[in-house]
Design a protein around this motif. Structure first.
Motif, PDB file in Angstrom:
ATOM      1  N   TYR A  21      39.063  36.765 -32.870  1.00  0.00           N
ATOM      2  CA  TYR A  21      38.559  36.858 -31.500  1.00  0.00           C
ATOM      3  C   TYR A  21      39.701  36.635 -30.508  1.00  0.00           C
ATOM      4  O   TYR A  21      39.745  35.633 -29.807  1.00  0.00           O
ATOM      5  CB  TYR A  21      37.446  35.819 -31.279  1.00  0.00           C
ATOM      6  N   SER A  23      42.134  36.583 -27.331  1.00  0.00           N
ATOM      7  CA  SER A  23      41.919  36.570 -25.879  1.00  0.00           C
ATOM      8  C   SER A  23      42.338  37.891 -25.250  1.00  0.00           C
ATOM      9  O   SER A  23      41.780  38.291 -24.229  1.00  0.00           O
ATOM     10  CB  SER A  23      42.673  35.393 -25.239  1.00  0.00           C
ATOM     11  N   ALA A  24      43.293  38.588 -25.867  1.00  0.00           N
ATOM     12  CA  ALA A  24      43.733  39.890 -25.347  1.00  0.00           C
ATOM     13  C   ALA A  24      42.596  40.921 -25.359  1.00  0.00           C
ATOM     14  O   ALA A  24      42.606  41.872 -24.581  1.00  0.00           O
ATOM     15  CB  ALA A  24      44.921  40.410 -26.166  1.00  0.00           C
ATOM     16  N   ASP A  25      41.609  40.719 -26.227  1.00  0.00           N
ATOM     17  CA  ASP A  25      40.448  41.611 -26.288  1.00  0.00           C
ATOM     18  C   ASP A  25      39.284  41.112 -25.435  1.00  0.00           C
ATOM     19  O   ASP A  25      38.165  41.602 -25.552  1.00  0.00           O
ATOM     20  CB  ASP A  25      39.976  41.780 -27.732  1.00  0.00           C
ATOM     21  N   GLY A  26      39.538  40.102 -24.610  1.00  0.00           N
ATOM     22  CA  GLY A  26      38.504  39.595 -23.706  1.00  0.00           C
ATOM     23  C   GLY A  26      37.695  38.426 -24.224  1.00  0.00           C
ATOM     24  O   GLY A  26      36.739  37.999 -23.581  1.00  0.00           O
ATOM     25  N   TRP A  27      38.052  37.875 -25.381  1.00  0.00           N
ATOM     26  CA  TRP A  27      37.318  36.749 -25.944  1.00  0.00           C
ATOM     27  C   TRP A  27      37.770  35.432 -25.325  1.00  0.00           C
ATOM     28  O   TRP A  27      38.934  35.261 -24.961  1.00  0.00           O
ATOM     29  CB  TRP A  27      37.510  36.666 -27.452  1.00  0.00           C
ATOM     30  N   ALA A  28      36.857  34.499 -25.215  1.00  0.00           N
ATOM     31  CA  ALA A  28      37.139  33.118 -24.808  1.00  0.00           C
ATOM     32  C   ALA A  28      36.352  32.220 -25.754  1.00  0.00           C
ATOM     33  O   ALA A  28      35.359  32.652 -26.349  1.00  0.00           O
ATOM     34  CB  ALA A  28      36.722  32.867 -23.372  1.00  0.00           C
ATOM     35  N   ASP A  45      43.318  30.368 -22.504  1.00  0.00           N
ATOM     36  CA  ASP A  45      43.672  31.588 -23.241  1.00  0.00           C
ATOM     37  C   ASP A  45      44.767  31.306 -24.248  1.00  0.00           C
ATOM     38  O   ASP A  45      45.544  30.367 -24.110  1.00  0.00           O
ATOM     39  CB  ASP A  45      44.165  32.670 -22.274  1.00  0.00           C
ATOM     40  N   TYR A  49      43.577  28.654 -29.431  1.00  0.00           N
ATOM     41  CA  TYR A  49      42.887  28.265 -28.193  1.00  0.00           C
ATOM     42  C   TYR A  49      43.004  26.761 -28.009  1.00  0.00           C
ATOM     43  O   TYR A  49      42.910  25.999 -28.970  1.00  0.00           O
ATOM     44  CB  TYR A  49      41.419  28.660 -28.264  1.00  0.00           C
ATOM     45  N   ARG A  74      32.360  36.908 -25.383  1.00  0.00           N
ATOM     46  CA  ARG A  74      32.925  38.041 -24.658  1.00  0.00           C
ATOM     47  C   ARG A  74      31.755  38.814 -24.068  1.00  0.00           C
ATOM     48  O   ARG A  74      30.913  39.335 -24.806  1.00  0.00           O
ATOM     49  CB  ARG A  74      33.736  38.936 -25.584  1.00  0.00           C
ATOM     50  N   GLU A  75      31.696  38.862 -22.740  1.00  0.00           N
ATOM     51  CA  GLU A  75      30.610  39.526 -22.015  1.00  0.00           C
ATOM     52  C   GLU A  75      29.265  39.095 -22.603  1.00  0.00           C
ATOM     53  O   GLU A  75      28.895  37.943 -22.494  1.00  0.00           O
ATOM     54  CB  GLU A  75      30.804  41.038 -22.028  1.00  0.00           C
ATOM     55  N   ARG A  78      28.298  36.800 -28.473  1.00  0.00           N
ATOM     56  CA  ARG A  78      28.601  35.399 -28.788  1.00  0.00           C
ATOM     57  C   ARG A  78      28.528  35.210 -30.297  1.00  0.00           C
ATOM     58  O   ARG A  78      27.603  35.676 -30.951  1.00  0.00           O
ATOM     59  CB  ARG A  78      27.604  34.456 -28.122  1.00  0.00           C
TER      60      ARG A  78
END
Length: 171
Positions: A21, A23-28, A45, A49, A74-75, A78
């Motif tokens: 997952y 962070s570059a792909d939008g995951w947190a 980020d 993490y 991500r959006e 989950r």
């Protein structure tokens, strides 16, 4: 790795790997803590993490057993990455009073007081195993005393304390 114990009022930091997952792909990542209180923390980020709970955040957590879960978000997606338990210990700087005895030690002390017929009046309403303390037959109190003596002895062997493990240093 997530903490397993913390003192209320302490700052805590830790890292968690989540290579699937990025962070570059939008995951947190988020960390949720639930028990006598609650706290949610979002990671910074990057891989790994990083999480940080500040002193002001943990100060508000009542002592006790908590469950935690770590999520990749991500959006509208989950994924639960992990879960576990964490114990929050009392903040002695904020506590006006503190009884450092374990549950087993407190119960053993009450049972022995009942057997000696010296329970303080403000404690006569205590219940043990669903029975009022002033109505438990002596035989049952003796059985409970044996049970709680074993629990207290087991705690002593494990080095259990409301502050965690102690390391003794000899000088």
């Amino acid at each position: 790795m997530e903490p397993t114990k913390l003192h209320a009022g302490d700052s805590v930091t830790w890292a968690r790997e989540a290579r699937a997952y990025p962070s570059a792909d939008g995951w947190a990542l988020s960390f949720s803590l639930r028990g006598p209180g609650s706290l949610d923390v979002v990671s910074t980020d990057g891989e790994p993490y990083q999480f940080r709970m500040t002193s002001s955040q943990t100060r508000t957590l009542p002592p006790g057993a908590y469950h935690w879960a770590c999520y990749a978000v991500r959006e509208d997606d989950r994924q639960t990455l992990g879960s576990g338990r964490l114990e929050v210990l009392v903040d002695l700087q904020q506590a006006e009073t503190f009884d450092g005895r374990s549950h087993a030690r407190r119960m053993l002390d009450l049972i022995e007081a009942a057997l000696e017929k010296r329970i303080p009046k403000d404690q006569q309403s205590y219940e043990i195993d669903g029975m009022k303390l002033d109505r438990i037959p002596v035989e049952r109190l003796e059985a409970l005393r044996t049970r709680y003596r074993r629990e207290v002895a087991a705690e002593s062997r494990r080095g259990k304390s409301p502050f965690g493990r102690f390391t003794r240093v000899r000088m």
